[in-house]
Design a protein around this motif. Structure first.
Motif, PDB file in Angstrom:
ATOM      1  N   GLY A  45       0.795  -1.223   0.000  1.00  0.00           N
ATOM      2  CA  GLY A  45       0.000   0.000   0.000  1.00  0.00           C
ATOM      3  C   GLY A  45       0.823   1.265   0.000  1.00  0.00           C
ATOM      4  N   ARG A  46       2.070   1.174  -0.443  1.00  0.00           N
ATOM      5  CA  ARG A  46       2.972   2.330  -0.404  1.00  0.00           C
ATOM      6  C   ARG A  46       3.368   2.805  -1.807  1.00  0.00           C
ATOM      7  N   TRP A  47       2.648   2.327  -2.827  1.00  0.00           N
ATOM      8  CA  TRP A  47       2.930   2.755  -4.204  1.00  0.00           C
ATOM      9  C   TRP A  47       1.625   3.363  -4.739  1.00  0.00           C
ATOM     10  N   PRO A  48       1.507   4.689  -4.720  1.00  0.00           N
ATOM     11  CA  PRO A  48       0.230   5.313  -5.086  1.00  0.00           C
ATOM     12  C   PRO A  48      -0.026   5.387  -6.589  1.00  0.00           C
ATOM     13  N   TRP A  49       0.981   5.070  -7.389  1.00  0.00           N
ATOM     14  CA  TRP A  49       0.838   5.189  -8.830  1.00  0.00           C
ATOM     15  C   TRP A  49       0.456   3.855  -9.444  1.00  0.00           C
ATOM     16  N   ARG A  50       0.152   3.863 -10.723  1.00  0.00           N
ATOM     17  CA  ARG A  50      -0.049   2.599 -11.445  1.00  0.00           C
ATOM     18  C   ARG A  50       1.302   1.929 -11.608  1.00  0.00           C
ATOM     19  N   LEU A  51       1.268   0.579 -11.739  1.00  0.00           N
ATOM     20  CA  LEU A  51       2.517  -0.134 -11.999  1.00  0.00           C
ATOM     21  C   LEU A  51       3.061   0.316 -13.345  1.00  0.00           C
ATOM     22  N   PHE A  52       4.369   0.356 -13.463  1.00  0.00           N
ATOM     23  CA  PHE A  52       5.021   0.930 -14.631  1.00  0.00           C
ATOM     24  C   PHE A  52       5.678  -0.113 -15.524  1.00  0.00           C
ATOM     25  N   TYR A  53       6.388  -1.073 -14.916  1.00  0.00           N
ATOM     26  CA  TYR A  53       7.212  -1.992 -15.705  1.00  0.00           C
ATOM     27  C   TYR A  53       6.316  -2.845 -16.612  1.00  0.00           C
ATOM     28  N   PRO A  54       6.672  -3.006 -17.901  1.00  0.00           N
ATOM     29  CA  PRO A  54       5.760  -3.634 -18.874  1.00  0.00           C
ATOM     30  C   PRO A  54       5.258  -5.029 -18.502  1.00  0.00           C
ATOM     31  N   SER A  55       6.083  -5.861 -17.885  1.00  0.00           N
ATOM     32  CA  SER A  55       5.596  -7.207 -17.561  1.00  0.00           C
ATOM     33  C   SER A  55       4.701  -7.202 -16.320  1.00  0.00           C
ATOM     34  N   HIS A  56       4.613  -6.074 -15.650  1.00  0.00           N
ATOM     35  CA  HIS A  56       3.719  -5.958 -14.493  1.00  0.00           C
ATOM     36  C   HIS A  56       2.392  -5.329 -14.873  1.00  0.00           C
ATOM     37  N   THR A  57       2.314  -4.735 -16.050  1.00  0.00           N
ATOM     38  CA  THR A  57       1.087  -4.054 -16.472  1.00  0.00           C
ATOM     39  C   THR A  57       0.288  -4.862 -17.480  1.00  0.00           C
ATOM     40  N   GLY A  58       0.834  -5.991 -17.922  1.00  0.00           N
ATOM     41  CA  GLY A  58       0.151  -6.785 -18.936  1.00  0.00           C
ATOM     42  C   GLY A  58       0.589  -6.440 -20.346  1.00  0.00           C
ATOM     43  N   ARG A  59       1.488  -5.454 -20.497  1.00  0.00           N
ATOM     44  CA  ARG A  59       1.972  -5.103 -21.836  1.00  0.00           C
ATOM     45  C   ARG A  59       2.957  -6.137 -22.358  1.00  0.00           C
ATOM     46  N   LEU A  60       3.576  -6.893 -21.477  1.00  0.00           N
ATOM     47  CA  LEU A  60       4.431  -8.021 -21.850  1.00  0.00           C
ATOM     48  C   LEU A  60       3.948  -9.237 -21.070  1.00  0.00           C
ATOM     49  N   PRO A  61       4.198 -10.449 -21.588  1.00  0.00           N
ATOM     50  CA  PRO A  61       3.678 -11.647 -20.920  1.00  0.00           C
ATOM     51  C   PRO A  61       4.282 -11.875 -19.540  1.00  0.00           C
ATOM     52  N   HIS A  62       3.466 -12.424 -18.656  1.00  0.00           N
ATOM     53  CA  HIS A  62       3.881 -12.751 -17.291  1.00  0.00           C
ATOM     54  C   HIS A  62       3.090 -13.994 -16.872  1.00  0.00           C
ATOM     55  N   PRO A  63       3.351 -15.131 -17.568  1.00  0.00           N
ATOM     56  CA  PRO A  63       2.521 -16.320 -17.341  1.00  0.00           C
ATOM     57  C   PRO A  63       2.826 -17.038 -16.028  1.00  0.00           C
ATOM     58  N   ALA A  64       1.770 -17.515 -15.408  1.00  0.00           N
ATOM     59  CA  ALA A  64       1.915 -18.309 -14.189  1.00  0.00           C
ATOM     60  C   ALA A  64       2.045 -19.773 -14.569  1.00  0.00           C
ATOM     61  N   ALA A  65       2.745 -20.521 -13.729  1.00  0.00           N
ATOM     62  CA  ALA A  65       2.859 -21.968 -13.898  1.00  0.00           C
ATOM     63  C   ALA A  65       2.615 -22.600 -12.531  1.00  0.00           C
ATOM     64  N   PRO A  66       1.919 -23.726 -12.487  1.00  0.00           N
ATOM     65  CA  PRO A  66       1.644 -24.355 -11.196  1.00  0.00           C
ATOM     66  C   PRO A  66       2.894 -25.021 -10.629  1.00  0.00           C
ATOM     67  N   LEU A  67       2.818 -25.344  -9.349  1.00  0.00           N
ATOM     68  CA  LEU A  67       3.878 -26.138  -8.734  1.00  0.00           C
ATOM     69  C   LEU A  67       3.809 -27.548  -9.284  1.00  0.00           C
ATOM     70  N   PRO A  68       4.879 -28.258  -9.443  1.00  0.00           N
ATOM     71  CA  PRO A  68       6.252 -27.836  -9.178  1.00  0.00           C
ATOM     72  C   PRO A  68       6.908 -27.133 -10.358  1.00  0.00           C
ATOM     73  N   TRP A  69       6.214 -27.112 -11.525  1.00  0.00           N
ATOM     74  CA  TRP A  69       6.846 -26.596 -12.738  1.00  0.00           C
ATOM     75  C   TRP A  69       7.252 -25.144 -12.601  1.00  0.00           C
ATOM     76  N   GLY A  70       6.446 -24.363 -11.918  1.00  0.00           N
ATOM     77  CA  GLY A  70       6.736 -22.948 -11.764  1.00  0.00           C
ATOM     78  C   GLY A  70       7.977 -22.657 -10.940  1.00  0.00           C
ATOM     79  N   VAL A  71       8.378 -23.614 -10.109  1.00  0.00           N
ATOM     80  CA  VAL A  71       9.631 -23.475  -9.357  1.00  0.00           C
ATOM     81  C   VAL A  71      10.784 -24.100 -10.140  1.00  0.00           C
ATOM     82  N   LEU A  72      10.488 -25.196 -10.830  1.00  0.00           N
ATOM     83  CA  LEU A  72      11.555 -25.845 -11.609  1.00  0.00           C
ATOM     84  C   LEU A  72      12.078 -24.933 -12.715  1.00  0.00           C
TER      85      LEU A  72
END
Ligand SMILES: [Zn+2]
Length: 132
Positions: free
Chosen positions: A92-119
């Motif tokens: 709660g200490r960042w009052p602005w919109r997220l900036f970095y492209p992979s955090h805003t959805g402008r670049l991919p940021h796919p999730a993977a389930p365990l254990p693959w996401g850790v491997l």
């Protein structure tokens, strides 16, 4: 992606970048590339604290072994810097919109389930350690 993974990849790339400024830039860019690899993310503050500490110790050890530690450290700092906005937003200490492209959805940021996401992250970290 874990901060340890980002930091090790940034450190490895930074060590090859030729100087601290280019190492920082390469590390910063590497964050988006690593975020595009399917991965699993934790969502708790204690896990984040442990992750940051492990990453800092790993980069410190790598820098201590390097002929020139500055690019190693600069690459790691550039690689983890984008997640500062995510951490501050979660707290709660960042009052602005997220900036970095992979955090805003402008670049991919796919999730993977365990254990693959850790491997996937272990594979990236192992490759970075081999390069250091
Ligand atoms: Zn990120």
């Amino acid at each position: 992606m874990f901060e340890t993974t980002h930091a090790l990849a940034g450190a490895a790339l930074g060590s090859l970048a030729g100087g601290p400024v280019s190492a920082f830039a390469v590390g910063l860019a590497s964050h988006a590339v690593l975020d595009a690899i399917p991965h699993w993310d934790y969502r708790t503050v204690p896990a984040a604290v442990v992750d940051v500490l492990v990453g800092a110790v790993a980069v410190g050890a790598a820098a201590a072994q390097a002929a020139d530690p500055a690019p190693v450290i600069a690459g790691a700092v550039g690689a983890v810097l984008p997640d500062v906005e995510v951490a501050l937003k979660a707290l709660g200490r960042w009052p602005w919109r997220l900036f970095y492209p992979s955090h805003t959805g402008r670049l991919p940021h796919p999730a993977a389930p365990l254990p693959w996401g850790v491997l996937t992250q272990l594979a990236v970290a192992a490759a970075a350690l081999l390069a250091l």
